[in-house]
Design an enzyme around this catalytic site. Sequence first.
Site, PDB file in Angstrom:
ATOM      1  N   HIS A  72       0.829  -1.206   0.000  1.00  0.00           N
ATOM      2  CA  HIS A  72       0.000   0.000   0.000  1.00  0.00           C
ATOM      3  C   HIS A  72       0.867   1.262   0.000  1.00  0.00           C
ATOM      4  O   HIS A  72       2.082   1.214   0.211  1.00  0.00           O
ATOM      5  CB  HIS A  72      -0.921   0.000   1.225  1.00  0.00           C
ATOM      6  CG  HIS A  72      -0.169  -0.079   2.531  1.00  0.00           C
ATOM      7  ND1 HIS A  72       0.527   0.987   3.069  1.00  0.00           N
ATOM      8  CD2 HIS A  72      -0.007  -1.104   3.401  1.00  0.00           C
ATOM      9  CE1 HIS A  72       1.085   0.633   4.204  1.00  0.00           C
ATOM     10  NE2 HIS A  72       0.786  -0.633   4.432  1.00  0.00           N
ATOM     11  N   ASP A 110       3.696  -4.735   3.331  1.00  0.00           N
ATOM     12  CA  ASP A 110       5.119  -5.024   3.199  1.00  0.00           C
ATOM     13  C   ASP A 110       5.388  -6.519   3.353  1.00  0.00           C
ATOM     14  O   ASP A 110       6.192  -7.104   2.638  1.00  0.00           O
ATOM     15  CB  ASP A 110       5.947  -4.221   4.207  1.00  0.00           C
ATOM     16  CG  ASP A 110       5.334  -4.170   5.600  1.00  0.00           C
ATOM     17  OD1 ASP A 110       4.503  -5.043   5.928  1.00  0.00           O
ATOM     18  OD2 ASP A 110       5.683  -3.249   6.365  1.00  0.00           O
TER      19      ASP A 110
END
Length: 370
Positions: A42, A286
């Site tokens: 994101h 991540d």
Amino acid sequence: MWKVFAITTVLIYTIIVQSKKLVSVEDHTKDKLIFAHVVYRHGNRTPLVAYDTDPWKDQSNWARGWGEITNIGKRTHYYLGQWLRNRYKDLIGETYSGDEIYVQSTEVDRVLMSALSNLAGLYPPSDRDLWLPNIHWQPIPVHQIPKPLDDVIAGTKSCPKFLKLKEEYLQSDVYQGYLKSIEPVLKYANSHSKMELVSAETIYDLYSCLDIEHEHGFELPEWTSKVYPEPLKSICGEMFRYSTNTTAMARLRAGPIIKEILTRFQQKVDNTLVPSRNLWMYSGHDISVVNLLNGLGLFKPHNPPFAACVMVELRMATRDSPYVSVFYKTSNDEPELLDIPNCGPRCPLERMFELYKDIIPEDWEQECQI
């Protein structure tokens, strides 16, 4: 004279090797791209949490709330979407079609909003797609996976066997030895932040908070200069891989997404993929990026930046032989072409199944049971 000859020979060899690399890359781009999977993190967000002594922990400094995407994050993904449009213009038309592309996201606001921002750059409306004057945007569906069902992007679906394996790993000599080596850093950071740094997650929360505050121009306390950005940055990069650092853990965490990607590739080649899409996108975190790269044996310890993007692409060589390549993009620069272990940058699809047979689960649900 022999020394001159040796130096000349080395120079010629170097030029030949570099030329071969350049030719290889050129040949690679000429091969027909037929399918791609994209996994990205994101966009930029606010801190997930603040530490106890944080001078900027007041909610007024973070009007959007904790862990929410910022305008910078939206723009970053919009520009990434434009870049992906240029890269995959031969795979998808200018007009959205569900038969060409499928987008999945975790059930987290910042991840959903990143996917929507990315799609705004990927599909700018024109002509018949312009549905409202002065609104240069069109709705494109994003399919979210609820947390209790997500075994692919974030790995939040319950898997008792994985939790058992991870607990065993955290008690291993390897992990405990590493904890011992960073103990002075953690003690120092803990004493000043009053944050209980007892896990990879809490250590990352502190580093991430400091990094985002620095990005926003907030002045950090003087004590942080001894741990931020280093050594906290390197510590977090190292600890990211600890959820997939054994074959057994990687099979349950990275295996599902690797299995999905390779299975779709094979179906595409066999003409059994229905609909026969050309692009599949995963909007994640991540850890989504790390798990995929580490499962493939491609992860080098680091902190994937916001909007980090992994592209797993299927091409057809001139001899009609399908092969897989993996690219990693972390900035505005061109992506890096990665060397697949024991195979290289252009790995035959058939070979991929052989290489990762120990990582691909046969029955994930059953294998998760203790």
